[in-house]
Design a protein around this motif. Structure first.
Motif, mmCIF file in Angstrom:
data_model
loop_
_atom_site.group_PDB
_atom_site.id
_atom_site.type_symbol
_atom_site.label_atom_id
_atom_site.label_comp_id
_atom_site.label_asym_id
_atom_site.label_seq_id
_atom_site.Cartn_x
_atom_site.Cartn_y
_atom_site.Cartn_z
ATOM 1 N N ARG A 117 0.832 -1.202 0.000
ATOM 2 C CA ARG A 117 0.000 0.000 0.000
ATOM 3 C C ARG A 117 0.869 1.254 0.000
ATOM 4 N NH1 ARG A 117 -5.559 -2.227 0.748
ATOM 5 N NH2 ARG A 117 -5.113 -4.339 1.446
ATOM 6 N N LEU A 118 0.368 2.262 -0.701
ATOM 7 C CA LEU A 118 0.917 3.606 -0.601
ATOM 8 C C LEU A 118 -0.109 4.390 0.197
ATOM 9 C CD1 LEU A 118 3.326 5.300 -1.731
ATOM 10 C CD2 LEU A 118 1.734 6.149 -3.471
ATOM 11 N N ALA A 119 0.340 5.225 1.126
ATOM 12 C CA ALA A 119 -0.623 5.914 1.986
ATOM 13 C C ALA A 119 -0.128 7.299 2.370
ATOM 14 C CB ALA A 119 -0.908 5.086 3.241
ATOM 15 N N ALA A 120 -1.083 8.125 2.788
ATOM 16 C CA ALA A 120 -0.778 9.452 3.314
ATOM 17 C C ALA A 120 -0.955 9.397 4.828
ATOM 18 C CB ALA A 120 -1.702 10.491 2.701
ATOM 19 N N LEU A 121 0.071 9.796 5.546
ATOM 20 C CA LEU A 121 0.018 9.837 7.007
ATOM 21 C C LEU A 121 -0.146 11.295 7.405
ATOM 22 C CD1 LEU A 121 0.411 8.375 9.769
ATOM 23 C CD2 LEU A 121 2.852 8.874 9.530
ATOM 24 N N ARG A 122 -1.285 11.596 8.060
ATOM 25 C CA ARG A 122 -1.555 12.991 8.417
ATOM 26 C C ARG A 122 -2.180 13.059 9.806
ATOM 27 N NH1 ARG A 122 -6.756 14.754 7.870
ATOM 28 N NH2 ARG A 122 -8.274 13.405 6.831
ATOM 29 N N VAL A 123 -2.478 14.278 10.245
ATOM 30 C CA VAL A 123 -3.021 14.495 11.584
ATOM 31 C C VAL A 123 -4.517 14.753 11.501
ATOM 32 C CG1 VAL A 123 -2.925 15.956 13.646
ATOM 33 C CG2 VAL A 123 -0.831 15.458 12.362
ATOM 34 N N ARG A 124 -5.265 14.112 12.401
ATOM 35 C CA ARG A 124 -6.693 14.404 12.559
ATOM 36 C C ARG A 124 -6.983 14.506 14.054
ATOM 37 N NH1 ARG A 124 -12.110 12.389 12.810
ATOM 38 N NH2 ARG A 124 -13.447 13.508 11.335
ATOM 39 N N GLY A 125 -7.212 15.728 14.505
ATOM 40 C CA GLY A 125 -7.410 15.937 15.930
ATOM 41 C C GLY A 125 -6.125 15.629 16.683
ATOM 42 N N ASP A 126 -6.215 14.766 17.678
ATOM 43 C CA ASP A 126 -5.035 14.380 18.454
ATOM 44 C C ASP A 126 -4.395 13.094 17.936
ATOM 45 O OD1 ASP A 126 -5.303 16.527 20.176
ATOM 46 O OD2 ASP A 126 -6.617 15.439 21.553
ATOM 47 N N ALA A 127 -4.952 12.537 16.881
ATOM 48 C CA ALA A 127 -4.481 11.238 16.396
ATOM 49 C C ALA A 127 -3.797 11.352 15.036
ATOM 50 C CB ALA A 127 -5.636 10.254 16.304
ATOM 51 N N LEU A 128 -2.944 10.373 14.764
ATOM 52 C CA LEU A 128 -2.390 10.233 13.422
ATOM 53 C C LEU A 128 -3.337 9.361 12.615
ATOM 54 C CD1 LEU A 128 1.397 9.583 14.186
ATOM 55 C CD2 LEU A 128 0.383 11.653 13.214
ATOM 56 N N MET A 129 -3.533 9.741 11.374
ATOM 57 C CA MET A 129 -4.428 8.995 10.490
ATOM 58 C C MET A 129 -3.667 8.534 9.265
ATOM 59 S SD MET A 129 -7.998 10.149 8.694
ATOM 60 C CE MET A 129 -9.016 9.382 9.939
ATOM 61 N N LEU A 130 -3.944 7.292 8.871
ATOM 62 C CA LEU A 130 -3.339 6.706 7.689
ATOM 63 C C LEU A 130 -4.429 6.580 6.630
ATOM 64 C CD1 LEU A 130 -0.480 5.508 7.080
ATOM 65 C CD2 LEU A 130 -1.432 3.270 7.625
ATOM 66 N N GLN A 131 -4.232 7.199 5.481
ATOM 67 C CA GLN A 131 -5.202 7.098 4.387
ATOM 68 C C GLN A 131 -4.521 6.462 3.183
ATOM 69 O OE1 GLN A 131 -6.614 11.378 4.677
ATOM 70 N NE2 GLN A 131 -8.567 10.342 4.379
ATOM 71 N N THR A 132 -4.944 5.247 2.859
ATOM 72 C CA THR A 132 -4.326 4.565 1.730
ATOM 73 C C THR A 132 -4.620 5.325 0.441
ATOM 74 O OG1 THR A 132 -6.252 3.104 1.533
ATOM 75 C CG2 THR A 132 -4.372 2.291 2.805
ATOM 76 N N LEU A 133 -3.662 5.269 -0.464
ATOM 77 C CA LEU A 133 -3.761 5.988 -1.736
ATOM 78 C C LEU A 133 -3.868 5.003 -2.893
ATOM 79 C CD1 LEU A 133 -0.922 8.619 -1.172
ATOM 80 C CD2 LEU A 133 -3.380 8.976 -0.851
ATOM 81 N N LEU A 134 -4.588 5.397 -3.904
ATOM 82 C CA LEU A 134 -4.587 4.632 -5.140
ATOM 83 C C LEU A 134 -3.239 4.836 -5.817
ATOM 84 C CD1 LEU A 134 -8.127 5.632 -6.487
ATOM 85 C CD2 LEU A 134 -7.507 3.516 -5.315
ATOM 86 N N TRP A 135 -2.790 3.824 -6.550
ATOM 87 C CA TRP A 135 -1.566 3.981 -7.328
ATOM 88 C C TRP A 135 -1.868 4.857 -8.543
ATOM 89 C CZ3 TRP A 135 2.740 2.370 -4.999
ATOM 90 C CH2 TRP A 135 2.629 1.397 -4.018
ATOM 91 N N ALA A 136 -0.831 5.503 -9.068
ATOM 92 C CA ALA A 136 -1.026 6.460 -10.163
ATOM 93 C C ALA A 136 -1.757 5.841 -11.351
ATOM 94 C CB ALA A 136 0.325 7.030 -10.605
ATOM 95 N N ASP A 137 -1.441 4.557 -11.669
ATOM 96 C CA ASP A 137 -2.075 3.940 -12.839
ATOM 97 C C ASP A 137 -3.508 3.466 -12.556
ATOM 98 O OD1 ASP A 137 -1.531 1.811 -11.199
ATOM 99 O OD2 ASP A 137 -0.420 0.645 -12.671
ATOM 100 N N GLU A 138 -3.976 3.650 -11.318
ATOM 101 C CA GLU A 138 -5.357 3.301 -10.980
ATOM 102 C C GLU A 138 -6.297 4.501 -11.110
ATOM 103 O OE1 GLU A 138 -5.118 -0.297 -7.767
ATOM 104 O OE2 GLU A 138 -4.569 1.689 -7.015
ATOM 105 N N VAL A 139 -5.734 5.684 -11.319
ATOM 106 C CA VAL A 139 -6.537 6.896 -11.459
ATOM 107 C C VAL A 139 -6.703 7.211 -12.941
ATOM 108 C CG1 VAL A 139 -6.718 9.354 -10.934
ATOM 109 C CG2 VAL A 139 -5.703 7.793 -9.257
ATOM 110 N N ARG A 140 -7.929 7.270 -13.388
ATOM 111 C CA ARG A 140 -8.212 7.531 -14.799
ATOM 112 C C ARG A 140 -8.249 9.043 -15.079
ATOM 113 N NH1 ARG A 140 -13.286 3.298 -15.224
ATOM 114 N NH2 ARG A 140 -12.067 1.364 -15.146
ATOM 115 N N GLU A 141 -7.783 9.390 -16.249
ATOM 116 C CA GLU A 141 -7.830 10.788 -16.666
ATOM 117 C C GLU A 141 -9.197 11.099 -17.282
ATOM 118 O OE1 GLU A 141 -5.634 13.216 -16.215
ATOM 119 O OE2 GLU A 141 -4.326 11.830 -15.114
ATOM 120 N N ALA A 142 -9.647 12.321 -17.068
ATOM 121 C CA ALA A 142 -10.912 12.758 -17.672
ATOM 122 C C ALA A 142 -10.614 13.286 -19.067
ATOM 123 C CB ALA A 142 -11.562 13.845 -16.812
#
Length: 285
Positions: free
Chosen positions: A146-171
């Motif tokens: 998994r690729l993920a973004a680790l950021r802050v939410r309130g007093d906790a650390l939050m991990l949000q998994t990211l889609l891989w670049a080739d999984e995002v379709r262009e409009a």
């Protein structure tokens, strides 16, 4: 909440042990399939196409077929992959938070300190807050890297998994390649309409109407059974007709007027009720 995974955030020589928890849950009513003739439960079984036998999940392996050959991958094969056995959340880089495109965000997880002292956890949290940075991390979970973004939410650390670049379709839509002329007046009316709907986003002010109606239907069916008249429960359903083609300017003007009228009615009701309510302090401009 129950931890679904344990590991450690690693950046440089700093190691932060954490427990991982699912941050979201599904509130949908659980439904199953039945035979419409007699109400019998419909169940799915894993059947081997060679011997016709029902196969228990514990006896099922995975396989890859390239069109000519098939290779079977056992549970032991998959467990032997180096990344599968890793319990490390590796920080790859720290990036400006506004560079993480929302379209790439997938699932969210809370991280809890998993050590006697949460000092390293709090230090990382404060550092991310002060620098307005998001940590891009790599880790393995449930047989996937998994690729993920680790950021802050309130007093906790939050991990949000990211889609891989080739999984995002262009409009890419040919209709958007055509030149479109927008008049100054259209833009002004559109901006006025946006302004009339403006407000602060408060998620708890919104409800899942379909799930509420579904629960109402289930309760009514439990009470009245097949004798239920849905029109009595929900009222007569209006027939939907095709959208009428109207002039854009007329639609904008009508929308602005209707929104202003609705806001005016709400303001009038609020002023009548003002003695009963405690006034909120005005925000500083």
């Amino acid at each position: 909440m129950r931890a679904i995974w344990k590991g450690a955030i690693a950046f440089g020589l700093v190691n932060v042990p954490v427990k991982v928890y699912a941050a979201t849950g599904d509130h949908d009513v659980s439904l199953h399939q039945v035979h419409n003739k007699d109400g019998g439960r419909i169940r799915y079984q894993r059947v081997c196409e060679i011997d016709g036998e029902v196969v228990p999940y514990s006896d099922i392996d995975k396989a890859y077929d390239d069109g000519e050959r098939t290779v079977v991958l056992t549970k032991d094969d998959l467990a032997a992959l180096p990344s599968e056995g890793s319990r490390e959340i590796e920080v790859v880089e720290f990036v400006p938070s506004d560079q993480v495109d929302a379209i790439m965000l997938d699932k969210s997880y809370y991280l809890e300190p998993d050590s006697m002292s949460p000092k390293a956890y709090v230090l990382l949290r404060k550092t991310l807050e002060q620098t307005d940075r998001t940590a891009i991390v790599r880790f393995s979970l449930r047989q996937k890297t998994r690729l993920a973004a680790l950021r802050v939410r309130g007093d906790a650390l939050m991990l949000q998994t990211l889609l891989w670049a080739d999984e995002v379709r262009e409009a890419s839509f040919p209709s958007l390649d055509q030149p479109v002329k927008i008049s100054k007046k259209e833009l002004e009316l559109s901006a006025s309409l946006v302004d009339s709907f403006s407000g602060d986003f408060e998620p708890d002010q919104f409800a899942d109407e379909y799930q509420q109606e579904l629960r109402t239907l289930i309760e009514a069916k439990l009470e009245k059974g097949d004798a239920l008249d849905t029109s009595e429960t929900f009222g007569e359903r209006e027939e939907e007709t095709g959208g009428e083609v109207i002039d854009l300017m007329d639609a904008l003007r009508a929308s602005v007027e209707r929104s202003r009228a609705a806001r005016g009615g709400n303001d009038e009701a609020a002023s009548k009720d003002a003695p009963k309510r405690k006034k909120k302090p005005a925000k500083a401009s």
